[in-house]
Design a protein around this motif. Structure first.
Motif, PDB file in Angstrom:
ATOM      1  N   ILE A   1      18.540 -12.188 -26.684  1.00  0.00           N
ATOM      2  CA  ILE A   1      17.288 -12.388 -25.948  1.00  0.00           C
ATOM      3  C   ILE A   1      17.635 -13.071 -24.636  1.00  0.00           C
ATOM      4  CG2 ILE A   1      15.079 -13.607 -25.937  1.00  0.00           C
ATOM      5  CD1 ILE A   1      15.203 -13.611 -28.996  1.00  0.00           C
ATOM      6  N   VAL A   2      16.917 -12.702 -23.592  1.00  0.00           N
ATOM      7  CA  VAL A   2      17.076 -13.354 -22.291  1.00  0.00           C
ATOM      8  C   VAL A   2      15.914 -14.324 -22.116  1.00  0.00           C
ATOM      9  CG1 VAL A   2      17.281 -13.029 -19.797  1.00  0.00           C
ATOM     10  CG2 VAL A   2      18.172 -11.284 -21.364  1.00  0.00           C
ATOM     11  N   ILE A   3      16.220 -15.589 -21.843  1.00  0.00           N
ATOM     12  CA  ILE A   3      15.166 -16.596 -21.665  1.00  0.00           C
ATOM     13  C   ILE A   3      15.245 -17.179 -20.253  1.00  0.00           C
ATOM     14  CG2 ILE A   3      14.247 -18.822 -22.405  1.00  0.00           C
ATOM     15  CD1 ILE A   3      15.198 -18.217 -25.193  1.00  0.00           C
ATOM     16  N   PHE A   4      14.114 -17.096 -19.555  1.00  0.00           N
ATOM     17  CA  PHE A   4      13.978 -17.718 -18.231  1.00  0.00           C
ATOM     18  C   PHE A   4      13.093 -18.946 -18.392  1.00  0.00           C
ATOM     19  CE2 PHE A   4      11.411 -18.110 -14.281  1.00  0.00           C
ATOM     20  CZ  PHE A   4      12.438 -18.458 -13.412  1.00  0.00           C
ATOM     21  N   THR A   5      13.620 -20.111 -18.025  1.00  0.00           N
ATOM     22  CA  THR A   5      12.849 -21.349 -18.100  1.00  0.00           C
ATOM     23  C   THR A   5      12.381 -21.722 -16.708  1.00  0.00           C
ATOM     24  OG1 THR A   5      14.150 -22.089 -19.989  1.00  0.00           O
ATOM     25  CG2 THR A   5      12.889 -23.758 -18.819  1.00  0.00           C
ATOM     26  N   ASP A   6      11.075 -21.719 -16.535  1.00  0.00           N
ATOM     27  CA  ASP A   6      10.465 -22.046 -15.249  1.00  0.00           C
ATOM     28  C   ASP A   6      10.256 -23.559 -15.183  1.00  0.00           C
ATOM     29  OD1 ASP A   6       9.006 -22.299 -12.955  1.00  0.00           O
ATOM     30  OD2 ASP A   6       7.382 -20.966 -13.575  1.00  0.00           O
ATOM     31  N   THR A   7      10.989 -24.214 -14.310  1.00  0.00           N
ATOM     32  CA  THR A   7      10.854 -25.664 -14.151  1.00  0.00           C
ATOM     33  C   THR A   7       9.639 -26.023 -13.295  1.00  0.00           C
ATOM     34  OG1 THR A   7      12.209 -25.718 -12.157  1.00  0.00           O
ATOM     35  CG2 THR A   7      13.358 -25.933 -14.271  1.00  0.00           C
TER      36      THR A   7
ATOM     37  N   TYR B   1      11.622 -16.335  -8.523  1.00  0.00           N
ATOM     38  CA  TYR B   1      10.685 -15.562  -9.349  1.00  0.00           C
ATOM     39  C   TYR B   1      10.816 -14.064  -9.069  1.00  0.00           C
ATOM     40  CZ  TYR B   1       8.574 -20.141 -10.113  1.00  0.00           C
ATOM     41  OH  TYR B   1       8.362 -21.454 -10.435  1.00  0.00           O
ATOM     42  N   GLU B   2      11.038 -13.724  -7.800  1.00  0.00           N
ATOM     43  CA  GLU B   2      11.225 -12.310  -7.433  1.00  0.00           C
ATOM     44  C   GLU B   2      12.473 -11.751  -8.085  1.00  0.00           C
ATOM     45  OE1 GLU B   2      11.227 -11.986  -3.149  1.00  0.00           O
ATOM     46  OE2 GLU B   2       9.428 -13.240  -2.998  1.00  0.00           O
ATOM     47  N   VAL B   3      13.560 -12.519  -8.052  1.00  0.00           N
ATOM     48  CA  VAL B   3      14.821 -12.081  -8.668  1.00  0.00           C
ATOM     49  C   VAL B   3      14.631 -11.907 -10.173  1.00  0.00           C
ATOM     50  CG1 VAL B   3      17.175 -12.818  -9.242  1.00  0.00           C
ATOM     51  CG2 VAL B   3      16.352 -13.010  -6.891  1.00  0.00           C
ATOM     52  N   TYR B   4      13.938 -12.844 -10.792  1.00  0.00           N
ATOM     53  CA  TYR B   4      13.695 -12.737 -12.236  1.00  0.00           C
ATOM     54  C   TYR B   4      12.931 -11.452 -12.566  1.00  0.00           C
ATOM     55  CZ  TYR B   4      11.561 -13.310 -16.786  1.00  0.00           C
ATOM     56  OH  TYR B   4      11.135 -13.082 -18.068  1.00  0.00           O
ATOM     57  N   GLU B   5      11.847 -11.184 -11.840  1.00  0.00           N
ATOM     58  CA  GLU B   5      11.038  -9.998 -12.128  1.00  0.00           C
ATOM     59  C   GLU B   5      11.826  -8.708 -11.893  1.00  0.00           C
ATOM     60  OE1 GLU B   5       8.257  -9.816 -13.707  1.00  0.00           O
ATOM     61  OE2 GLU B   5       7.961 -11.990 -13.760  1.00  0.00           O
TER      62      GLU B   5
ATOM     63  N   PHE C   1      12.842 -10.138 -22.968  1.00  0.00           N
ATOM     64  CA  PHE C   1      12.860 -11.223 -21.984  1.00  0.00           C
ATOM     65  C   PHE C   1      11.753 -12.194 -22.362  1.00  0.00           C
ATOM     66  CE2 PHE C   1      15.483  -8.435 -19.602  1.00  0.00           C
ATOM     67  CZ  PHE C   1      16.072  -9.159 -18.583  1.00  0.00           C
ATOM     68  N   LEU C   2      12.077 -13.464 -22.487  1.00  0.00           N
ATOM     69  CA  LEU C   2      11.079 -14.491 -22.764  1.00  0.00           C
ATOM     70  C   LEU C   2      10.994 -15.440 -21.593  1.00  0.00           C
ATOM     71  CD1 LEU C   2      11.900 -15.370 -26.483  1.00  0.00           C
ATOM     72  CD2 LEU C   2      10.240 -13.732 -25.610  1.00  0.00           C
ATOM     73  N   TYR C   3       9.771 -15.878 -21.316  1.00  0.00           N
ATOM     74  CA  TYR C   3       9.487 -16.754 -20.163  1.00  0.00           C
ATOM     75  C   TYR C   3       8.985 -18.076 -20.704  1.00  0.00           C
ATOM     76  CZ  TYR C   3       7.392 -17.985 -15.611  1.00  0.00           C
ATOM     77  OH  TYR C   3       7.050 -18.584 -14.431  1.00  0.00           O
ATOM     78  N   SER C   4       9.677 -19.155 -20.367  1.00  0.00           N
ATOM     79  CA  SER C   4       9.261 -20.477 -20.837  1.00  0.00           C
ATOM     80  C   SER C   4       8.926 -21.333 -19.628  1.00  0.00           C
ATOM     81  CB  SER C   4      10.410 -21.119 -21.629  1.00  0.00           C
ATOM     82  OG  SER C   4      10.126 -22.455 -21.928  1.00  0.00           O
ATOM     83  N   LYS C   5       7.754 -21.955 -19.669  1.00  0.00           N
ATOM     84  CA  LYS C   5       7.313 -22.794 -18.543  1.00  0.00           C
ATOM     85  C   LYS C   5       7.112 -24.219 -19.023  1.00  0.00           C
ATOM     86  CE  LYS C   5       4.081 -22.691 -14.693  1.00  0.00           C
ATOM     87  NZ  LYS C   5       3.052 -21.933 -14.028  1.00  0.00           N
ATOM     88  N   LYS C   6       7.724 -25.138 -18.308  1.00  0.00           N
ATOM     89  CA  LYS C   6       7.590 -26.556 -18.672  1.00  0.00           C
ATOM     90  C   LYS C   6       6.284 -27.113 -18.184  1.00  0.00           C
ATOM     91  CE  LYS C   6      12.364 -27.797 -19.157  1.00  0.00           C
ATOM     92  NZ  LYS C   6      13.407 -28.712 -18.881  1.00  0.00           N
TER      93      LYS C   6
ATOM     94  N   SER D   1      20.663 -17.544 -21.317  1.00  0.00           N
ATOM     95  CA  SER D   1      19.789 -18.396 -20.518  1.00  0.00           C
ATOM     96  C   SER D   1      19.871 -17.913 -19.074  1.00  0.00           C
ATOM     97  CB  SER D   1      20.261 -19.849 -20.632  1.00  0.00           C
ATOM     98  OG  SER D   1      19.449 -20.677 -19.850  1.00  0.00           O
ATOM     99  N   TYR D   2      18.729 -17.534 -18.528  1.00  0.00           N
ATOM    100  CA  TYR D   2      18.698 -16.920 -17.198  1.00  0.00           C
ATOM    101  C   TYR D   2      17.927 -17.800 -16.221  1.00  0.00           C
ATOM    102  CZ  TYR D   2      18.199 -13.470 -13.546  1.00  0.00           C
ATOM    103  OH  TYR D   2      18.247 -12.819 -12.338  1.00  0.00           O
ATOM    104  N   SER D   3      18.583 -18.197 -15.132  1.00  0.00           N
ATOM    105  CA  SER D   3      17.943 -19.066 -14.135  1.00  0.00           C
ATOM    106  C   SER D   3      17.563 -18.325 -12.862  1.00  0.00           C
ATOM    107  CB  SER D   3      18.893 -20.198 -13.766  1.00  0.00           C
ATOM    108  OG  SER D   3      20.010 -19.680 -13.033  1.00  0.00           O
ATOM    109  N   GLY D   4      18.073 -17.110 -12.705  1.00  0.00           N
ATOM    110  CA  GLY D   4      17.853 -16.379 -11.466  1.00  0.00           C
ATOM    111  C   GLY D   4      18.962 -16.615 -10.453  1.00  0.00           C
TER     112      GLY D   4
END
Length: 198
Positions: free
Chosen positions: A160-166, A174-178, A193-198, A136-139
């Motif tokens: 898998i790396v998952i970034f959850t965008d709150t 977002y820059e760090v994630y990219e 890398f998977l991107y999840s947006k709430k 789980s990746y928050s940046g």
């Protein structure tokens, strides 16, 4: 588990096995936080990439001395900053990160090896029971360290790396994630890398 002592030479902390201090672990403070709280009206400091001081709770420490405390504050009201005698009219300089790391190299290696052992033990225990492991990746700094340790110890097609965008993230997140995604996918092309947006 390590405790810490203030390092008056680097402005940082030194990890120690025992200490007379009962203070919880401090977190580094960057200029953006100081600007947000209004410290720029009272102190001079550079807009550096390195942290400038430390925070525990709502108290701020510079070279081991408490220099300020923040009280109150919310979306409609600025916080009140209370300065100690040592915190008046400060000119902050960045923490010497390189020097601090050099002084802490042995305990950092111990912590790294303990984390690697834990990662490998969990992997061996569960690899036949799950389809993928997830980082789980928050940046933030913690998830960056976890990703680094996992990437050095597990095959890239096993997790898998998952970034959850709150949707409440600040632009640098977002820059760090990219940048992180780009960096690790160059090293490990099979890493997803998977991107999840709430």
């Amino acid at each position: 588990m390590y405790k810490f002592e203030w390092d008056k030479e680097t402005g940082g902390v030194i990890l120690v096995s025992s200490s007379t201090s009962d203070l919880p672990s401090p977190r580094p403070v960057f200029y953006e936080e100081l600007d947000l709280l209004g410290f720029d009206k009272y102190w001079e400091y550079p807009k550096s990439e390195e942290p400038l001081l430390w925070n525990i709770g709502r108290k701020y420490y510079y070279f081991g001395e408490m220099v300020a405390e923040v009280r109150g504050g919310n979306i409609f009201e600025d916080p009140k900053i209370l300065f100690t005698d040592k915190g008046k009219d400060l000119k902050l300089k960045p923490i010497d990160l390189k020097g601090m790391i050099e002084k802490n190299i042995e305990p950092l290696k111990v912590l790294e090896n303990e984390a690697i052992d834990f990662i490998n033990d969990v992997y061996k225990k569960y690899k036949e029971k799950v389809d993928y492991f997830i980082v789980s990746y928050s940046g933030g700094k913690d998830s960056q360290v976890v990703l680094d340790l996992v990437s050095k110890n597990l095959p890239p097609d096993e997790y898998i790396v998952i970034f959850t965008d709150t949707t409440m993230e600040i632009p640098p997140t977002y820059e760090v994630y990219e940048k992180t995604k780009e960096y690790y996918q160059k090293l490990y092309p099979n890493l997803k890398f998977l991107y999840s947006k709430k």
